[in-house]
Write a protein that holds these residues in place. Structure first.
Motif, PDB file in Angstrom:
ATOM      1  N   MET A  40      41.089 -56.470  58.364  1.00  0.00           N
ATOM      2  CA  MET A  40      39.994 -55.835  57.630  1.00  0.00           C
ATOM      3  C   MET A  40      38.633 -56.156  58.239  1.00  0.00           C
ATOM      4  O   MET A  40      37.662 -55.429  58.026  1.00  0.00           O
ATOM      5  CB  MET A  40      40.038 -56.257  56.163  1.00  0.00           C
ATOM      6  N   SER A  41      38.558 -57.233  58.996  1.00  0.00           N
ATOM      7  CA  SER A  41      37.307 -57.535  59.699  1.00  0.00           C
ATOM      8  C   SER A  41      36.990 -56.478  60.743  1.00  0.00           C
ATOM      9  O   SER A  41      35.821 -56.270  61.085  1.00  0.00           O
ATOM     10  CB  SER A  41      37.398 -58.916  60.358  1.00  0.00           C
ATOM     11  N   VAL A  42      38.034 -55.807  61.261  1.00  0.00           N
ATOM     12  CA  VAL A  42      37.806 -54.718  62.213  1.00  0.00           C
ATOM     13  C   VAL A  42      37.054 -53.581  61.540  1.00  0.00           C
ATOM     14  O   VAL A  42      36.088 -53.025  62.096  1.00  0.00           O
ATOM     15  CB  VAL A  42      39.145 -54.226  62.795  1.00  0.00           C
ATOM     16  N   LEU A  43      37.473 -53.220  60.325  1.00  0.00           N
ATOM     17  CA  LEU A  43      36.790 -52.153  59.596  1.00  0.00           C
ATOM     18  C   LEU A  43      35.357 -52.543  59.271  1.00  0.00           C
ATOM     19  O   LEU A  43      34.439 -51.716  59.371  1.00  0.00           O
ATOM     20  CB  LEU A  43      37.555 -51.831  58.313  1.00  0.00           C
ATOM     21  N   ALA A  44      35.154 -53.791  58.873  1.00  0.00           N
ATOM     22  CA  ALA A  44      33.800 -54.235  58.569  1.00  0.00           C
ATOM     23  C   ALA A  44      32.918 -54.208  59.806  1.00  0.00           C
ATOM     24  O   ALA A  44      31.747 -53.798  59.741  1.00  0.00           O
ATOM     25  CB  ALA A  44      33.838 -55.645  57.979  1.00  0.00           C
ATOM     26  N   SER A  45      33.462 -54.610  60.938  1.00  0.00           N
ATOM     27  CA  SER A  45      32.691 -54.609  62.180  1.00  0.00           C
ATOM     28  C   SER A  45      32.357 -53.193  62.622  1.00  0.00           C
ATOM     29  O   SER A  45      31.226 -52.912  63.042  1.00  0.00           O
ATOM     30  CB  SER A  45      33.465 -55.342  63.284  1.00  0.00           C
ATOM     31  N   VAL A  46      33.343 -52.297  62.528  1.00  0.00           N
ATOM     32  CA  VAL A  46      33.091 -50.909  62.934  1.00  0.00           C
ATOM     33  C   VAL A  46      32.048 -50.269  62.025  1.00  0.00           C
ATOM     34  O   VAL A  46      31.135 -49.570  62.483  1.00  0.00           O
ATOM     35  CB  VAL A  46      34.403 -50.101  62.906  1.00  0.00           C
ATOM     36  N   GLY A  47      32.152 -50.510  60.725  1.00  0.00           N
ATOM     37  CA  GLY A  47      31.197 -49.926  59.799  1.00  0.00           C
ATOM     38  C   GLY A  47      29.776 -50.397  60.010  1.00  0.00           C
ATOM     39  O   GLY A  47      28.824 -49.659  59.731  1.00  0.00           O
ATOM     40  N   ALA A  70      25.257 -38.748  65.749  1.00  0.00           N
ATOM     41  CA  ALA A  70      26.145 -38.196  64.726  1.00  0.00           C
ATOM     42  C   ALA A  70      27.557 -38.756  64.859  1.00  0.00           C
ATOM     43  O   ALA A  70      28.223 -39.037  63.851  1.00  0.00           O
ATOM     44  CB  ALA A  70      26.180 -36.675  64.842  1.00  0.00           C
ATOM     45  N   LEU A  71      28.015 -38.957  66.101  1.00  0.00           N
ATOM     46  CA  LEU A  71      29.341 -39.526  66.301  1.00  0.00           C
ATOM     47  C   LEU A  71      29.415 -40.951  65.769  1.00  0.00           C
ATOM     48  O   LEU A  71      30.412 -41.349  65.153  1.00  0.00           O
ATOM     49  CB  LEU A  71      29.686 -39.503  67.803  1.00  0.00           C
ATOM     50  N   GLY A  72      28.352 -41.727  65.956  1.00  0.00           N
ATOM     51  CA  GLY A  72      28.329 -43.083  65.420  1.00  0.00           C
ATOM     52  C   GLY A  72      28.410 -43.105  63.901  1.00  0.00           C
ATOM     53  O   GLY A  72      29.117 -43.927  63.313  1.00  0.00           O
ATOM     54  N   LEU A  73      27.702 -42.157  63.255  1.00  0.00           N
ATOM     55  CA  LEU A  73      27.759 -42.090  61.798  1.00  0.00           C
ATOM     56  C   LEU A  73      29.119 -41.608  61.318  1.00  0.00           C
ATOM     57  O   LEU A  73      29.628 -42.086  60.300  1.00  0.00           O
ATOM     58  CB  LEU A  73      26.656 -41.158  61.286  1.00  0.00           C
ATOM     59  N   LEU A  74      29.718 -40.664  62.033  1.00  0.00           N
ATOM     60  CA  LEU A  74      31.038 -40.167  61.656  1.00  0.00           C
ATOM     61  C   LEU A  74      32.105 -41.257  61.761  1.00  0.00           C
ATOM     62  O   LEU A  74      33.116 -41.216  61.050  1.00  0.00           O
ATOM     63  CB  LEU A  74      31.425 -38.976  62.525  1.00  0.00           C
ATOM     64  N   VAL A  75      31.888 -42.211  62.635  1.00  0.00           N
ATOM     65  CA  VAL A  75      32.832 -43.323  62.763  1.00  0.00           C
ATOM     66  C   VAL A  75      32.553 -44.389  61.714  1.00  0.00           C
ATOM     67  O   VAL A  75      33.479 -44.958  61.125  1.00  0.00           O
ATOM     68  CB  VAL A  75      32.760 -43.919  64.186  1.00  0.00           C
ATOM     69  N   ALA A  76      31.286 -44.666  61.447  1.00  0.00           N
ATOM     70  CA  ALA A  76      30.918 -45.769  60.557  1.00  0.00           C
ATOM     71  C   ALA A  76      31.202 -45.449  59.092  1.00  0.00           C
ATOM     72  O   ALA A  76      31.707 -46.313  58.355  1.00  0.00           O
ATOM     73  CB  ALA A  76      29.439 -46.107  60.744  1.00  0.00           C
TER      74      ALA A  76
END
Length: 252
Positions: free
Chosen positions: A126-133, A178-184
């Motif tokens: 879950m730290s991966v999701l937090a880091s990506v966000g 926009a790609l960064g926001l779509l990922v985050a």
């Protein structure tokens, strides 16, 4: 200018493409972690229900050895890992007591360590999701800065300040942003969803751990209370006898 992603991609420089590839890698990592954790929670919930249906009756009948056996067989159950390890520790310490701490207290401490391990297992990835966000928007912003720099470099190279000289670079910068926001944004939503599931699971495990300790304290108290009272009575009789005979047993 038509909004053509393929044309914008081909216009990107090497650094901008590396940023876009990084964001795509972030997105794939987020999806992998999300579906893996979702499958984990689904399997654990089903396994915990199956194990809990048998665990209560085994504890009530004090079939601790069988409890350990069934807990070892339920490998997908977090509840079985926690309580099975606790019962195993209790049986070992009860059969061969060592030191000043009793079997119940040693079991309590071992359960706390097991709970920390289970917590780490539940929250794994879950730290991966937090880091990506948190990082993906800044990576997209970096792409924006690079795109604007390239746009101004095009103006300096051509000596023209018209819209045609900078439109491609600005479009590239905005697409990467926009790609960064779509990922985050999906990463943050997935993290919150999984955190809610993890908190609910850990709460149920904590309650089960406390109920299990209540059971052990009840069983241990019934079996050990007479022995403790007997030792106190013997010590009191010795003290009374020595006082009656006039013998001083206090250390000099």
């Amino acid at each position: 200018m038509n909004f053509d992603l393929v044309a914008i991609y081909h216009h990107m420089g090497f650094f901008a493409r590396c940023i876009a590839y990084t964001l795509v890698a972030f997105a794939l990592a987020s999806l992998i972690v999300f579906f893996e954790r979702l499958l984990y929670f689904f399997r654990t919930k089903a396994a915990d229900r199956r194990f809990a249906s048998r665990a209560g009756s085994l504890l009530e009948s004090q079939e601790h050895e069988r409890f350990v056996t069934e807990a070892a067989a339920a490998k997908a159950s977090s509840l079985a890992k926690l309580l099975g390890g606790g019962v195993k520790t209790y049986l070992v310490k009860k059969a061969a007591p060592q030191g000043k701490l009793g079997a119940v207290e040693l079991t309590r401490r071992d359960l706390e360590r097991l709970y920390e391990r289970v917590t780490a297992d539940v929250r794994r990835g879950m730290s991966v999701l937090a880091s990506v966000g948190s990082v993906a928007p800044f990576v997209g912003l970096l792409g924006t800065v690079v795109g604007i720099i390239e746009a101004f470099a095009g103006i300096a190279k051509t000596g023209s300040g018209g819209l045609g000289a900078v439109s491609a670079g600005i479009a590239e910068a905005l697409v990467v942003t926009a790609l960064g926001l779509l990922v985050a944004i999906p990463a943050v939503l997935m993290f919150n969803f999984l955190s809610t599931r993890a908190d609910a699971l850990l709460l149920s495990l904590d309650l089960a751990r406390k109920e299990f300790m209540d059971h052990l304290e009840d069983v241990h108290g019934v079996t050990s209370a007479p022995a403790v009272r007997g030792e106190g009575a013997v010590a009191l009789d010795v003290e009374r006898a020595t006082r009656k005979e006039g013998i001083d047993v206090r250390p000099a």
